[in-house]
Design a protein around this motif. Structure first.
Motif, mmCIF file in Angstrom:
data_model
loop_
_atom_site.group_PDB
_atom_site.id
_atom_site.type_symbol
_atom_site.label_atom_id
_atom_site.label_comp_id
_atom_site.label_asym_id
_atom_site.label_seq_id
_atom_site.Cartn_x
_atom_site.Cartn_y
_atom_site.Cartn_z
ATOM 1 N N MET A 150 0.844 -1.196 0.000
ATOM 2 C CA MET A 150 0.000 0.000 0.000
ATOM 3 C C MET A 150 0.877 1.243 0.000
ATOM 4 O O MET A 150 2.102 1.160 0.016
ATOM 5 C CB MET A 150 -0.915 0.005 1.232
ATOM 6 N N GLY A 151 0.228 2.387 -0.038
ATOM 7 C CA GLY A 151 0.965 3.653 -0.019
ATOM 8 C C GLY A 151 1.179 4.195 -1.423
ATOM 9 O O GLY A 151 0.319 4.086 -2.298
ATOM 10 N N ALA A 152 2.356 4.755 -1.661
ATOM 11 C CA ALA A 152 2.656 5.450 -2.918
ATOM 12 C C ALA A 152 3.089 4.468 -3.999
ATOM 13 O O ALA A 152 4.171 4.577 -4.581
ATOM 14 C CB ALA A 152 3.736 6.497 -2.685
ATOM 15 N N VAL A 153 2.233 3.481 -4.290
ATOM 16 C CA VAL A 153 2.459 2.550 -5.387
ATOM 17 C C VAL A 153 1.323 2.700 -6.388
ATOM 18 O O VAL A 153 0.233 3.156 -6.053
ATOM 19 C CB VAL A 153 2.557 1.092 -4.899
ATOM 20 N N THR A 154 1.586 2.289 -7.604
ATOM 21 C CA THR A 154 0.601 2.489 -8.665
ATOM 22 C C THR A 154 -0.665 1.677 -8.441
ATOM 23 O O THR A 154 -1.775 2.161 -8.660
ATOM 24 C CB THR A 154 1.229 2.122 -10.020
ATOM 25 N N ASN A 155 -0.510 0.434 -7.975
ATOM 26 C CA ASN A 155 -1.659 -0.452 -7.809
ATOM 27 C C ASN A 155 -1.594 -1.134 -6.444
ATOM 28 O O ASN A 155 -1.209 -2.299 -6.341
ATOM 29 C CB ASN A 155 -1.679 -1.490 -8.936
ATOM 30 N N PRO A 156 -1.935 -0.432 -5.371
ATOM 31 C CA PRO A 156 -1.892 -1.057 -4.041
ATOM 32 C C PRO A 156 -2.888 -2.201 -3.946
ATOM 33 O O PRO A 156 -4.044 -2.066 -4.341
ATOM 34 C CB PRO A 156 -2.256 0.091 -3.098
ATOM 35 N N ARG A 157 -2.445 -3.330 -3.398
ATOM 36 C CA ARG A 157 -3.329 -4.494 -3.338
ATOM 37 C C ARG A 157 -2.690 -5.576 -2.481
ATOM 38 O O ARG A 157 -1.561 -5.435 -1.988
ATOM 39 C CB ARG A 157 -3.614 -5.036 -4.735
ATOM 40 N N ARG A 158 -3.419 -6.683 -2.345
ATOM 41 C CA ARG A 158 -2.924 -7.883 -1.672
ATOM 42 C C ARG A 158 -2.273 -8.782 -2.730
ATOM 43 O O ARG A 158 -2.903 -9.118 -3.739
ATOM 44 C CB ARG A 158 -4.066 -8.616 -0.975
ATOM 45 N N VAL A 159 -1.033 -9.175 -2.493
ATOM 46 C CA VAL A 159 -0.280 -9.960 -3.462
ATOM 47 C C VAL A 159 -0.081 -11.373 -2.916
ATOM 48 O O VAL A 159 0.514 -11.539 -1.846
ATOM 49 C CB VAL A 159 1.089 -9.320 -3.765
ATOM 50 N N PRO A 160 -0.576 -12.411 -3.613
ATOM 51 C CA PRO A 160 -0.351 -13.787 -3.149
ATOM 52 C C PRO A 160 1.082 -14.226 -3.402
ATOM 53 O O PRO A 160 1.690 -13.877 -4.419
ATOM 54 C CB PRO A 160 -1.345 -14.604 -3.985
ATOM 55 N N LEU A 161 1.613 -14.992 -2.471
ATOM 56 C CA LEU A 161 2.973 -15.514 -2.598
ATOM 57 C C LEU A 161 2.941 -16.904 -3.211
ATOM 58 O O LEU A 161 1.980 -17.653 -3.062
ATOM 59 C CB LEU A 161 3.655 -15.546 -1.232
ATOM 60 N N THR A 162 4.020 -17.246 -3.894
ATOM 61 C CA THR A 162 4.138 -18.549 -4.532
ATOM 62 C C THR A 162 5.426 -19.223 -4.081
ATOM 63 O O THR A 162 6.246 -18.639 -3.350
ATOM 64 C CB THR A 162 4.141 -18.398 -6.064
ATOM 65 N N LEU A 178 7.122 -13.316 3.554
ATOM 66 C CA LEU A 178 6.336 -14.344 4.232
ATOM 67 C C LEU A 178 4.891 -13.868 4.313
ATOM 68 O O LEU A 178 4.610 -12.658 4.230
ATOM 69 C CB LEU A 178 6.874 -14.595 5.645
ATOM 70 N N GLY A 179 3.975 -14.810 4.467
ATOM 71 C CA GLY A 179 2.580 -14.450 4.588
ATOM 72 C C GLY A 179 2.325 -13.541 5.787
ATOM 73 O O GLY A 179 2.858 -13.767 6.869
ATOM 74 N N GLY A 180 1.523 -12.514 5.572
ATOM 75 C CA GLY A 180 1.207 -11.564 6.639
ATOM 76 C C GLY A 180 2.084 -10.324 6.644
ATOM 77 O O GLY A 180 1.810 -9.388 7.414
ATOM 78 N N ASP A 181 3.137 -10.276 5.811
ATOM 79 C CA ASP A 181 3.968 -9.076 5.741
ATOM 80 C C ASP A 181 3.148 -7.913 5.194
ATOM 81 O O ASP A 181 2.279 -8.088 4.336
ATOM 82 C CB ASP A 181 5.182 -9.310 4.847
ATOM 83 N N ARG A 182 3.459 -6.716 5.690
ATOM 84 C CA ARG A 182 2.790 -5.497 5.223
ATOM 85 C C ARG A 182 3.862 -4.504 4.780
ATOM 86 O O ARG A 182 4.799 -4.206 5.528
ATOM 87 C CB ARG A 182 1.901 -4.892 6.306
ATOM 88 N N ILE A 183 3.677 -3.985 3.567
ATOM 89 C CA ILE A 183 4.655 -3.087 2.957
ATOM 90 C C ILE A 183 3.952 -1.781 2.621
ATOM 91 O O ILE A 183 2.914 -1.786 1.952
ATOM 92 C CB ILE A 183 5.256 -3.700 1.680
ATOM 93 N N GLU A 184 4.522 -0.682 3.078
ATOM 94 C CA GLU A 184 3.946 0.636 2.786
ATOM 95 C C GLU A 184 5.036 1.555 2.262
ATOM 96 O O GLU A 184 6.092 1.698 2.887
ATOM 97 C CB GLU A 184 3.314 1.243 4.032
#
Length: 412
Positions: free
Chosen positions: A192-204, A268-274
């Motif tokens: 989230m924050g100052a990114v073009t497309n803030p969203r939830r990203v699934p990990l693989t 890892l799952g649950g990380d939050r990036i702003e």
């Protein structure tokens, strides 16, 4: 005799005018102190304890280094899996049987189900359990017909397959189970924050890194790249990454994170990036044409570059021998935590502010100005020349008497 009398009348007038002019010099408006006044304030009227340091060849080495704040993100490095199930995940379960079956007798699969590829499987019947998928509940459990409740939290899909096969043992003839993850919720990160497309990203299982998901969300916004005013700044050097993992939060500038480095964390799952835009700027005051706040617009900025961007000193008002860079201290000495535990410790002593001074009339100092590195929120002050006040007085008197002189000239 008339001439002598006129001279006698004019002289007292000139003397009175000179005396009033001398007193007026101290009361005329000014936009800041002279270099001598700043030096005097540092020694006498100095409640905050700032000190003046001259920029010189013997100390320029320490003033030309840039402290790149890296390594903060690396402290959050941790091991973990991204293919285990958790609350909110949606599973698709396909059960295939041969002979008499528990699941193949339904109307839509009465003639034998389909394989994973979609090809007919005439020798086996199959059924997808739960047409809309099976949701893992808050306790990490799912319910499968003829088996009951199964705890799947923290397991992989392959492990869940084996549990279902074991649960059907003795109830179904040679059951085969395929469990797939239809919707990934627990192994995702939020960008989230100052990114073009803030969203939830699934990990693989490819094990995405921090910079991977920032790129996947379109990178920093166009506004952050171009700026919206003279004080916004541009580019990744003005972006701060705020990263939260397992209750801990750290911040680090985006341009200090190198691809594949320890700061480029494996997610890892649950990380939050702003991403937060924090433009680095400096402010210019004093004998210049316009007071302004100016963005760095680059990773590093020298004093020479900063003065050029500000337009340089005003030739008619500035004192080039007294150019100052006022810099606040970075913070308190790191004893606050210990002091909170031991009240008997002495109070922390703050680092004193510094006013760096450079004489731009010295040729060698132009080389030093190219090495002096500016810090965020530095204040450049170009001192007024001491001759400014008499000049202002002459200009004020000229404005006062010019109408009278114009009338006298017109009546002659």
């Amino acid at each position: 005799m008339r001439v002598a009398r006129s001279v006698q009348i004019v002289r007292p007038g000139l003397a009175l005018l000179a005396m009033s002019g001398m007193s007026a010099c101290a009361t005329l408006p000014r936009n800041g102190p002279t270099g001598a006044q700043i030096t005097k304030d540092a020694s006498k009227r100095n409640d905050i304890g700032f000190q003046i340091v001259d920029i010189a060849p013997d100390n320029i080495a320490g003033l030309s280094t840039v402290d790149m704040p890296g390594g903060a993100l690396a402290t959050l490095a941790a091991e973990g899996n991204v293919d285990t199930l958790g609350a909110g995940d949606v599973l698709s379960i396909e059960i295939y049987e041969v002979g008499a079956s528990l699941f193949g007798g339904r109307a839509n699969l009465a003639t034998g189900g389909t394989s994973v590829s979609g090809d007919p499987a005439p020798s086996a019947s199959g059924e997808t359990v739960g047409d809309g998928g099976i949701v893992v509940d808050r306790n990490g459990e799912i319910t499968v017909p003829y088996i009951g409740t199964i705890s799947v939290g923290g397991l992989t899909t392959a492990q869940v397959q084996r549990l279902i096969v074991a649960g059907l043992h003795g109830k179904s003839q040679s059951p085969q189970v395929i469990v797939t993850l239809r919707r990934n919720v627990s192994n995702t990160v939020v960008v989230m924050g100052a990114v073009t497309n803030p969203r939830r990203v699934p990990l693989t299982l490819a094990r995405e890194r921090l910079l991977d998901v920032i790129a996947d969300t379109g990178g920093i916004t166009r506004t952050a790249q171009t700026g919206t005013s003279t004080a916004t700044g541009t580019g990744p050097q003005d972006e701060i990454v705020r990263f939260t993992r397992r209750g801990r939060t750290v911040e680090q500038p985006l341009d200090t994170i190198l691809s594949g480095s320890p700061d480029d964390l494996v997610l890892l799952g649950g990380d939050r990036i702003e991403l937060i835009r924090q433009p680095r700027t400096f402010t210019v005051f004093g004998a210049i044409d316009r007071i302004s706040q100016i963005p760095f617009e680059s990773s590093t900025l020298t004093l020479a570059e900063a003065l050029a961007r500000a337009g340089g000193p005003n030739d008619g008002r500035a004192d080039p021998r007294s150019v100052f860079v006022f810099r606040l201290p970075p913070g308190m000495t790191p004893v606050a935590a210990t002091q909170a535990q031991d009240p008997t410790m002495p109070a922390a002593v703050p680092v004193k502010p510094i006013a760096y001074r450079i004489d731009m009339q010295s040729a060698q100092n132009y080389f030093l100005a190219q090495r002096f590195v500016m810090h965020d929120k530095d204040v450049i002050y170009i001192a007024n020349a001491s001759a400014n006040q008499p000049l202002k007085l002459v200009q004020a008197l000229g404005q006062l008497f010019s109408p009278i002189l114009a009338v006298q000239n017109a009546t002659r």
